[in-house]
Enzyme design. Structure first.
Site, mmCIF file in Angstrom:
data_model
loop_
_atom_site.group_PDB
_atom_site.id
_atom_site.type_symbol
_atom_site.label_atom_id
_atom_site.label_comp_id
_atom_site.label_asym_id
_atom_site.label_seq_id
_atom_site.Cartn_x
_atom_site.Cartn_y
_atom_site.Cartn_z
ATOM 1 N N LYS A 188 -56.016 67.757 96.087
ATOM 2 C CA LYS A 188 -54.691 68.294 96.411
ATOM 3 C C LYS A 188 -54.254 67.672 97.738
ATOM 4 O O LYS A 188 -54.739 68.039 98.793
ATOM 5 C CB LYS A 188 -54.807 69.818 96.524
ATOM 6 N N THR A 245 -55.589 77.953 107.237
ATOM 7 C CA THR A 245 -55.857 77.688 105.821
ATOM 8 C C THR A 245 -57.353 77.765 105.548
ATOM 9 O O THR A 245 -57.778 78.295 104.515
ATOM 10 C CB THR A 245 -55.295 76.309 105.417
ATOM 11 N N GLY A 246 -58.156 77.249 106.458
ATOM 12 C CA GLY A 246 -59.609 77.305 106.290
ATOM 13 C C GLY A 246 -60.100 78.726 106.055
ATOM 14 O O GLY A 246 -60.934 78.985 105.175
ATOM 15 N N GLU A 264 -63.169 71.074 107.777
ATOM 16 C CA GLU A 264 -62.947 70.209 108.942
ATOM 17 C C GLU A 264 -61.626 70.660 109.523
ATOM 18 O O GLU A 264 -60.572 70.402 108.939
ATOM 19 C CB GLU A 264 -62.845 68.734 108.532
ATOM 20 N N CYS A 299 -56.915 64.603 114.414
ATOM 21 C CA CYS A 299 -57.718 65.821 114.622
ATOM 22 C C CYS A 299 -58.547 65.729 115.890
ATOM 23 O O CYS A 299 -58.722 66.711 116.587
ATOM 24 C CB CYS A 299 -58.590 66.092 113.416
ATOM 25 N N GLU A 398 -54.097 74.090 119.534
ATOM 26 C CA GLU A 398 -53.812 72.714 119.126
ATOM 27 C C GLU A 398 -52.309 72.523 118.925
ATOM 28 O O GLU A 398 -51.672 73.322 118.256
ATOM 29 C CB GLU A 398 -54.538 72.438 117.819
HETATM 30 P P1 NAD Z 1 -52.696 72.779 106.675
HETATM 31 O O1 NAD Z 1 -53.890 73.654 106.715
HETATM 32 O O2 NAD Z 1 -51.375 73.434 106.748
HETATM 33 O O3 NAD Z 1 -52.675 71.936 105.335
HETATM 34 C C1 NAD Z 1 -53.784 71.183 104.924
HETATM 35 C C2 NAD Z 1 -53.833 71.186 103.413
HETATM 36 O O4 NAD Z 1 -54.069 72.512 102.982
HETATM 37 C C3 NAD Z 1 -52.560 70.729 102.733
HETATM 38 O O5 NAD Z 1 -52.870 69.971 101.594
HETATM 39 C C4 NAD Z 1 -51.907 72.021 102.326
HETATM 40 O O6 NAD Z 1 -51.065 71.893 101.212
HETATM 41 C C5 NAD Z 1 -53.115 72.864 101.993
HETATM 42 N N1 NAD Z 1 -52.867 74.307 102.066
HETATM 43 C C6 NAD Z 1 -51.959 74.958 102.841
HETATM 44 N N2 NAD Z 1 -52.018 76.302 102.580
HETATM 45 C C7 NAD Z 1 -52.969 76.479 101.647
HETATM 46 C C8 NAD Z 1 -53.490 77.639 100.978
HETATM 47 N N3 NAD Z 1 -53.038 78.862 101.222
HETATM 48 N N4 NAD Z 1 -54.493 77.449 100.087
HETATM 49 C C9 NAD Z 1 -54.982 76.224 99.829
HETATM 50 N N5 NAD Z 1 -54.505 75.092 100.405
HETATM 51 C C10 NAD Z 1 -53.508 75.224 101.314
HETATM 52 O O7 NAD Z 1 -52.876 71.706 107.800
HETATM 53 P P2 NAD Z 1 -51.943 70.444 108.091
HETATM 54 O O8 NAD Z 1 -50.776 70.916 108.880
HETATM 55 O O9 NAD Z 1 -51.675 69.680 106.859
HETATM 56 O O10 NAD Z 1 -52.931 69.543 108.953
HETATM 57 C C11 NAD Z 1 -53.022 69.673 110.309
HETATM 58 C C12 NAD Z 1 -54.332 70.313 110.695
HETATM 59 O O11 NAD Z 1 -55.436 69.586 110.152
HETATM 60 C C13 NAD Z 1 -54.550 70.305 112.165
HETATM 61 O O12 NAD Z 1 -55.020 71.561 112.586
HETATM 62 C C14 NAD Z 1 -55.609 69.252 112.376
HETATM 63 O O13 NAD Z 1 -56.371 69.355 113.502
HETATM 64 C C15 NAD Z 1 -56.411 69.377 111.153
HETATM 65 N N6 NAD Z 1 -57.153 68.153 110.913
HETATM 66 C C16 NAD Z 1 -58.521 68.189 111.064
HETATM 67 C C17 NAD Z 1 -59.290 67.052 110.872
HETATM 68 C C18 NAD Z 1 -60.800 67.063 111.016
HETATM 69 O O14 NAD Z 1 -61.454 66.122 110.579
HETATM 70 N N7 NAD Z 1 -61.390 68.075 111.591
HETATM 71 C C19 NAD Z 1 -58.643 65.880 110.509
HETATM 72 C C20 NAD Z 1 -57.257 65.872 110.365
HETATM 73 C C21 NAD Z 1 -56.535 67.027 110.547
#
Ligand code: NAD
Length: 494
Positions: A188, A245-246, A264, A299, A398
């Site tokens: 996804k 989301t995590g 992550e 990230c 962040e």
């Molecule tokens: P996000 O959590 O909003 O979205 C990430 C993914 O999760 C997307 O595909 C989104 O559609 C999906 N998602 C959103 N809500 C969901 C739900 N309720 N159930 C299941 N899936 C859902 O994050 P973002 O804004 O896309 O990304 C930015 C974040 O990612 C930042 O916090 C950044 O630090 C982190 N990030 C971490 C790493 C790492 O390796 N640790 C790398 C890149 C980004």
């Protein structure tokens, strides 16, 4: 970089995208689509399916069938290797096409996107392909009357949910080890960065990865992502994205089948500069790029600079000089140092952090504003805020944008307290010529990676993963296989 190819691709029409499920392109089950907006000019680039729960279920069922009938998991690992190497080659052959499509979709500057996206994804897939037939089981050191064998088996159907900042790089960090291990995948992508992942999934079919082994479903996280997280047919869930989301994914696992969940998440990574750094000019240059490349949407971005007080003011001046010299703008111009912010919502979020800091009386050394608004795109000047206090939101949360918080410190202990004083633990850096101090700091900083006299750039040979609320599990390196392989013991009486 082939500038002629770049010029011909930059305004090429992008046809409407489709899911890739069970080897076929499909629309959403109810026909719904969503606009794909390019952050470079704010215009509609194309459309893609607004996936439904039924679409997610169709992809999961396809992945389940593909796993259970052994069309991929029962291949000799060397055979999987051959196919995956072919796939890596195809991604490389289409690198410029993928890079430009990706930049138009998510706004990353092309210089970085070309290397960090298709080329890095190809290298990642190649790395895991080559490892596929070098993963051995174990014979346990048992008493002579028994034989203990430890098998490593593919874990099953993997749900992979990825973010928008580096879709191919991060996607490949999941797909490479999952597919090399023999798992099947439902992927996804993020709403604002789906197009290149769909394209490489088509290339996977061309390379000979069987239908159903890699499925991609686009749409909203709260619908498609949630359906994957709640499914009882998904065995392992791997995720890169936000902490909020995590948390939802862990809850969904608990509610459904207790699937393993690897997260992550974000960071507020401290970049600690001692006055005895080998070269303060180099430290300033690398540190500025460590936060401002891809407009801070990284990230591991070094978003907090902690500077020894006796060099603080001079170092802030050096940082500002680098930031002010960075060219921000058209992400498809190869001379651009930082492209667009991924979405209007993200830009607003970045500006809110700055407004709050300004209101609290912190010093906006440079930047702090939206720029190039007449392009229709979402751009922000590299921003440095000095005098940030540990209790400020800018010191703790962040931003995920080009906003750097600078804070002074006096002692090593104080630097450690500041460095470890957030909920995160993803990355860090220490700049010092004192070897003992460097090792002391590496031991005391709570983070998944600590750089010394550099920032970023670690290769595939080392793991990347967070501690504390930056996540669990690791991408990259051979350690990543642990997520996608189950251990099984055979205990045999002889
Ligand atoms: P996000 O959590 O909003 O979205 C990430 C993914 O999760 C997307 O595909 C989104 O559609 C999906 N998602 C959103 N809500 C969901 C739900 N309720 N159930 C299941 N899936 C859902 O994050 P973002 O804004 O896309 O990304 C930015 C974040 O990612 C930042 O916090 C950044 O630090 C982190 N990030 C971490 C790493 C790492 O390796 N640790 C790398 C890149 C980004």
């Amino acid at each position: 970089m082939d500038l002629t190819e770049l010029a011909s691709l930059r305004s090429a029409p992008v046809p409407p995208a489709a899911h890739l499920i069970d080897g076929t392109r499909r629309a959403a089950s109810d026909g719904a689509t969503m606009d794909v907006i390019s952050p470079a000019d704010g215009r509609r680039l194309t459309t893609m399916p607004r996936g439904t729960g039924d679409d997610a279920q169709a992809a999961i069922s396809a992945a389940r069938r593909a796993f259970d009938d052994g069309r991929w998991s029962d291949l000799a690992p060397a055979a999987r290797k051959t196919v995956l190497l072919r796939w890596a080659g195809l991604i490389e052959a289409h690198a410029m096409e993928l890079a430009v499509l990706g930049v138009r979709n998510n706004g990353t500057e092309i210089g970085m996107a070309l290397k960090a996206e298709p080329l890095s994804a190809a290298a990642t897939i190649r790395y895991y392909a080559e490892a596929a037939d070098k993963l051995h089981g174990e014979i346990a050191p048992t008493a002579p009357a028994t034989l203990g064998l430890v098998h490593r088996e593919p874990a099953g159907v993997v749900g992979a949910i990825v973010p928008w900042n580096f879709p191919l790089m991060i996607g490949a960090w999941k797909l490479g080890p999952a597919l090399a291990a023999g798992c099947t995948v439902v992927l996804k992508p993020a709403e604002t960065a789906s197009l290149t992942l769909l394209r490489i999934a088509e290339l996977a079919l061309d390379a000979g990865i069987p239908a159903g082994v890699l499925n991609v479903v686009t749409g909203e996280g709260s619908v498609v992502g949630a359906a994957i997280a709640e499914s009882r047919d998904v065995d392992v869930l791997v995720f890169t994205g936000s902490g909020a989301t995590g948390r939802r994914l862990l809850e969904a696992s608990a509610r459904s089948n207790l699937k393993r969940v690897y997260l992550e998440l974000g960071g507020k990574s401290p970049n600690i500069v001692f006055a005895d750094a080998p070269d303060l000019d180099e430290a300033a240059k690398v540190s500025a790029h460590g936060i401002f490349r891809n407009s801070g949407q990284v990230c591991i971005a070094g978003s907090r600079i902690l500077v020894e007080r006796n060099t603080h003011d001079a170092f802030v001046d050096k940082l500002a000089a680098v930031a002010n010299a960075m060219k921000v703008g058209d992400p498809l111009d190869p001379t651009t140092a930082a492209g667009a912010i991924n979405s209007h919502a993200q830009l607003e979020q970045n500006l809110d952090f700055v407004a709050e800091a300004r209101q609290a009386g912190r010093r906006i050394v440079t930047g702090g504003t939206r720029i190039l608004e007449d392009t229709g795109g979402f751009y922000m000047a590299p921003t440095i805020v000095a005098g940030v206090r540990p209790e400020d939101r800018l010191a703790r949360d962040e931003v995920f944008g080009p906003v750097l918080a600078v804070m002074p410190f006096d002692t090593e202990d104080e630097a450690i307290a500041l460095a470890n004083g957030t909920d995160y633990g993803l990355a860090a850096a220490v700049w010092t010529a004192n070897l003992s101090r460097a090792h002391r700091m590496v031991r005391r900083i709570k983070a998944g990676i600590v750089h010394v006299n550099t920032y970023g750039g670690s290769d595939m040979t080392v793991p990347l993963g967070g501690v504390k609320q930056s996540g669990n599990g690791h991408d990259k390196s051979l350690h990543a296989f642990d997520k996608y392989l189950d251990l099984k013991t055979a205990w045999i009486k002889l």
